[in-house]
Design a protein around this motif. Structure first.
Motif, PDB file in Angstrom:
ATOM      1  N   GLN A  67      -7.111  17.906 -13.497  1.00  0.00           N
ATOM      2  CA  GLN A  67      -6.316  17.086 -12.592  1.00  0.00           C
ATOM      3  C   GLN A  67      -6.863  15.671 -12.476  1.00  0.00           C
ATOM      4  O   GLN A  67      -6.261  14.829 -11.837  1.00  0.00           O
ATOM      5  CB  GLN A  67      -6.271  17.713 -11.194  1.00  0.00           C
ATOM      6  N   GLU A  68      -8.023  15.444 -13.072  1.00  0.00           N
ATOM      7  CA  GLU A  68      -8.673  14.137 -13.051  1.00  0.00           C
ATOM      8  C   GLU A  68      -8.927  13.669 -11.625  1.00  0.00           C
ATOM      9  O   GLU A  68      -8.543  12.571 -11.232  1.00  0.00           O
ATOM     10  CB  GLU A  68      -7.861  13.127 -13.856  1.00  0.00           C
ATOM     11  N   THR A  69      -9.594  14.531 -10.863  1.00  0.00           N
ATOM     12  CA  THR A  69      -9.962  14.203  -9.486  1.00  0.00           C
ATOM     13  C   THR A  69     -11.485  14.208  -9.361  1.00  0.00           C
ATOM     14  O   THR A  69     -12.078  15.220  -9.010  1.00  0.00           O
ATOM     15  CB  THR A  69      -9.333  15.203  -8.495  1.00  0.00           C
ATOM     16  N   PRO A  70     -12.125  13.067  -9.661  1.00  0.00           N
ATOM     17  CA  PRO A  70     -13.585  12.990  -9.609  1.00  0.00           C
ATOM     18  C   PRO A  70     -14.169  13.328  -8.237  1.00  0.00           C
ATOM     19  O   PRO A  70     -15.234  13.928  -8.150  1.00  0.00           O
ATOM     20  CB  PRO A  70     -13.899  11.537  -9.980  1.00  0.00           C
ATOM     21  N   ARG A  71     -13.484  12.944  -7.159  1.00  0.00           N
ATOM     22  CA  ARG A  71     -13.986  13.253  -5.807  1.00  0.00           C
ATOM     23  C   ARG A  71     -14.133  14.745  -5.617  1.00  0.00           C
ATOM     24  O   ARG A  71     -15.116  15.217  -5.064  1.00  0.00           O
ATOM     25  CB  ARG A  71     -13.020  12.741  -4.729  1.00  0.00           C
ATOM     26  N   VAL A  72     -13.121  15.494  -6.066  1.00  0.00           N
ATOM     27  CA  VAL A  72     -13.155  16.954  -5.920  1.00  0.00           C
ATOM     28  C   VAL A  72     -14.262  17.535  -6.784  1.00  0.00           C
ATOM     29  O   VAL A  72     -15.008  18.403  -6.341  1.00  0.00           O
ATOM     30  CB  VAL A  72     -11.781  17.572  -6.262  1.00  0.00           C
ATOM     31  N   ALA A  73     -14.385  17.057  -8.016  1.00  0.00           N
ATOM     32  CA  ALA A  73     -15.431  17.557  -8.914  1.00  0.00           C
ATOM     33  C   ALA A  73     -16.815  17.306  -8.309  1.00  0.00           C
ATOM     34  O   ALA A  73     -17.663  18.205  -8.296  1.00  0.00           O
ATOM     35  CB  ALA A  73     -15.319  16.895 -10.284  1.00  0.00           C
ATOM     36  N   LYS A  74     -17.042  16.118  -7.785  1.00  0.00           N
ATOM     37  CA  LYS A  74     -18.332  15.794  -7.162  1.00  0.00           C
ATOM     38  C   LYS A  74     -18.583  16.692  -5.954  1.00  0.00           C
ATOM     39  O   LYS A  74     -19.684  17.209  -5.780  1.00  0.00           O
ATOM     40  CB  LYS A  74     -18.373  14.325  -6.739  1.00  0.00           C
ATOM     41  N   PHE A  75     -17.566  16.862  -5.126  1.00  0.00           N
ATOM     42  CA  PHE A  75     -17.710  17.714  -3.950  1.00  0.00           C
ATOM     43  C   PHE A  75     -18.088  19.137  -4.354  1.00  0.00           C
ATOM     44  O   PHE A  75     -18.993  19.737  -3.777  1.00  0.00           O
ATOM     45  CB  PHE A  75     -16.408  17.733  -3.136  1.00  0.00           C
ATOM     46  N   LEU A  76     -17.402  19.683  -5.356  1.00  0.00           N
ATOM     47  CA  LEU A  76     -17.665  21.056  -5.781  1.00  0.00           C
ATOM     48  C   LEU A  76     -19.084  21.217  -6.326  1.00  0.00           C
ATOM     49  O   LEU A  76     -19.754  22.211  -6.071  1.00  0.00           O
ATOM     50  CB  LEU A  76     -16.641  21.503  -6.821  1.00  0.00           C
ATOM     51  N   VAL A  77     -19.554  20.228  -7.060  1.00  0.00           N
ATOM     52  CA  VAL A  77     -20.901  20.307  -7.643  1.00  0.00           C
ATOM     53  C   VAL A  77     -21.967  20.119  -6.563  1.00  0.00           C
ATOM     54  O   VAL A  77     -22.944  20.863  -6.526  1.00  0.00           O
ATOM     55  CB  VAL A  77     -21.075  19.277  -8.778  1.00  0.00           C
ATOM     56  N   THR A  93     -15.668  24.406 -21.202  1.00  0.00           N
ATOM     57  CA  THR A  93     -16.398  24.172 -19.956  1.00  0.00           C
ATOM     58  C   THR A  93     -15.735  22.990 -19.249  1.00  0.00           C
ATOM     59  O   THR A  93     -14.875  22.312 -19.824  1.00  0.00           O
ATOM     60  CB  THR A  93     -17.870  23.835 -20.226  1.00  0.00           C
ATOM     61  N   ALA A  94     -16.188  22.714 -18.039  1.00  0.00           N
ATOM     62  CA  ALA A  94     -15.664  21.567 -17.298  1.00  0.00           C
ATOM     63  C   ALA A  94     -15.920  20.269 -18.078  1.00  0.00           C
ATOM     64  O   ALA A  94     -15.055  19.390 -18.136  1.00  0.00           O
ATOM     65  CB  ALA A  94     -16.304  21.498 -15.922  1.00  0.00           C
ATOM     66  N   LEU A  95     -17.083  20.169 -18.707  1.00  0.00           N
ATOM     67  CA  LEU A  95     -17.412  18.969 -19.472  1.00  0.00           C
ATOM     68  C   LEU A  95     -16.490  18.806 -20.677  1.00  0.00           C
ATOM     69  O   LEU A  95     -16.013  17.703 -20.956  1.00  0.00           O
ATOM     70  CB  LEU A  95     -18.877  19.008 -19.924  1.00  0.00           C
ATOM     71  N   ILE A  96     -16.213  19.868 -21.386  1.00  0.00           N
ATOM     72  CA  ILE A  96     -15.308  19.794 -22.538  1.00  0.00           C
ATOM     73  C   ILE A  96     -13.916  19.366 -22.078  1.00  0.00           C
ATOM     74  O   ILE A  96     -13.269  18.517 -22.706  1.00  0.00           O
ATOM     75  CB  ILE A  96     -15.258  21.132 -23.300  1.00  0.00           C
ATOM     76  N   ILE A  97     -13.447  19.941 -20.976  1.00  0.00           N
ATOM     77  CA  ILE A  97     -12.110  19.603 -20.467  1.00  0.00           C
ATOM     78  C   ILE A  97     -12.050  18.136 -20.049  1.00  0.00           C
ATOM     79  O   ILE A  97     -11.099  17.423 -20.389  1.00  0.00           O
ATOM     80  CB  ILE A  97     -11.736  20.535 -19.299  1.00  0.00           C
ATOM     81  N   ALA A  98     -13.064  17.657 -19.340  1.00  0.00           N
ATOM     82  CA  ALA A  98     -13.095  16.251 -18.919  1.00  0.00           C
ATOM     83  C   ALA A  98     -13.153  15.323 -20.129  1.00  0.00           C
ATOM     84  O   ALA A  98     -12.459  14.298 -20.167  1.00  0.00           O
ATOM     85  CB  ALA A  98     -14.272  16.002 -17.988  1.00  0.00           C
ATOM     86  N   ALA A  99     -13.952  15.673 -21.125  1.00  0.00           N
ATOM     87  CA  ALA A  99     -14.068  14.844 -22.335  1.00  0.00           C
ATOM     88  C   ALA A  99     -12.750  14.831 -23.112  1.00  0.00           C
ATOM     89  O   ALA A  99     -12.314  13.782 -23.591  1.00  0.00           O
ATOM     90  CB  ALA A  99     -15.198  15.354 -23.216  1.00  0.00           C
ATOM     91  N   ARG A 100     -12.108  15.979 -23.230  1.00  0.00           N
ATOM     92  CA  ARG A 100     -10.840  16.078 -23.956  1.00  0.00           C
ATOM     93  C   ARG A 100      -9.746  15.259 -23.278  1.00  0.00           C
ATOM     94  O   ARG A 100      -8.900  14.662 -23.936  1.00  0.00           O
ATOM     95  CB  ARG A 100     -10.390  17.537 -24.054  1.00  0.00           C
ATOM     96  N   ASN A 101      -9.782  15.218 -21.942  1.00  0.00           N
ATOM     97  CA  ASN A 101      -8.755  14.494 -21.191  1.00  0.00           C
ATOM     98  C   ASN A 101      -9.093  13.020 -20.988  1.00  0.00           C
ATOM     99  O   ASN A 101      -8.322  12.295 -20.372  1.00  0.00           O
ATOM    100  CB  ASN A 101      -8.515  15.163 -19.837  1.00  0.00           C
ATOM    101  N   GLY A 102     -10.253  12.592 -21.457  1.00  0.00           N
ATOM    102  CA  GLY A 102     -10.624  11.189 -21.354  1.00  0.00           C
ATOM    103  C   GLY A 102     -11.056  10.765 -19.966  1.00  0.00           C
ATOM    104  O   GLY A 102     -10.971   9.587 -19.615  1.00  0.00           O
ATOM    105  N   ASN A 103     -11.537  11.705 -19.178  1.00  0.00           N
ATOM    106  CA  ASN A 103     -11.949  11.387 -17.815  1.00  0.00           C
ATOM    107  C   ASN A 103     -13.418  10.981 -17.788  1.00  0.00           C
ATOM    108  O   ASN A 103     -14.301  11.788 -17.536  1.00  0.00           O
ATOM    109  CB  ASN A 103     -11.698  12.578 -16.891  1.00  0.00           C
ATOM    110  N   SER A 104     -13.646   9.711 -18.037  1.00  0.00           N
ATOM    111  CA  SER A 104     -15.022   9.212 -18.145  1.00  0.00           C
ATOM    112  C   SER A 104     -15.768   9.288 -16.814  1.00  0.00           C
ATOM    113  O   SER A 104     -16.983   9.469 -16.807  1.00  0.00           O
ATOM    114  CB  SER A 104     -15.035   7.786 -18.692  1.00  0.00           C
ATOM    115  N   ALA A 105     -15.069   9.179 -15.688  1.00  0.00           N
ATOM    116  CA  ALA A 105     -15.746   9.248 -14.387  1.00  0.00           C
ATOM    117  C   ALA A 105     -16.374  10.626 -14.175  1.00  0.00           C
ATOM    118  O   ALA A 105     -17.523  10.736 -13.725  1.00  0.00           O
ATOM    119  CB  ALA A 105     -14.769   8.935 -13.256  1.00  0.00           C
TER     120      ALA A 105
END
Length: 182
Positions: A67-77, A93-105
């Motif tokens: 969903q490209e929600t860095p705030r939520v990802a940070k909160f969960l971690v 993994t979460a990292l693979i999904i973020a990298a595939r979707n181009g979510n650099s944050a």
């Protein structure tokens, strides 16, 4: 009279369906998809399992990456003991999904010192070289989709530069791309 019975039946069905979907677990997944931190807190307080997965094996952290929600990802971690290396049915993994979707944050955060500082054991650190069932790593996912900034972040964090065959094409990033300012 039949009309009232039909309405009553529909009302009961609606109540049953909405109660079924108002479990802490469904509230957690829906709140992550919507990026609603307040409702995520409520779901966790009501007993939602933070390690639970959806029908595709995606954890709530993976959904936050999709969903490209860095705030939520940070909160969960930061706020939970979520497994950052959990894999879905495809091995992503979460990292693979973020990298595939181009979510650099999110990629930057998962690789950051802050993310590593919350890890109490080595197994809680993000594994940047893990491969999914298709043999894809976060680095190869970013390369395949042309996200060079993410490629650089991953290489700087120590991702191994595999020579990969994607769709029968040899894919290798030149070292000059990694070392130069993008």
């Amino acid at each position: 009279m039949k009309f009232k019975k039909v309405l009553l039946f529909l009302f009961i069905c609606f109540q049953f369906c909405s109660k079924k979907n108002n479990t802490p677990q469904s509230l957690l997944f829906q709140s992550v998809k919507n990026g609603n931190l307040a409702k995520i807190n409520i779901a966790i307080a009501k007993g939602a399992d933070i390690q639970a997965k959806d029908k595709n094996g995606n954890s709530v952290l993976m959904l936050a990456c999709k969903q490209e929600t860095p705030r939520v990802a940070k909160f969960l971690v930061y706020s939970t003991q979520i497994n950052v290396n959990s894999q879905n049915h495809n091995g992503d993994t979460a990292l693979i999904i973020a990298a595939r979707n181009g979510n650099s944050a999110i990629v930057r955060f998962l690789l950051s010192k802050k993310s590593r500082a919350r890890a109490k054991t080595k197994s809680e650190l993000v594994d940047i070289n893990v491969k999914n069932k298709a043999g894809e790593t976060a680095l190869t996912a970013a390369k395949k989709n042309g996200f060079l900034i993410i490629v650089r972040l991953l290489r700087q964090a120590g991702a191994k530069q595999w020579v990969d065959f994607v769709n029968n094409l040899c894919v290798k990033i030149p070292q000059t791309w990694i070392e130069s300012d993008i």
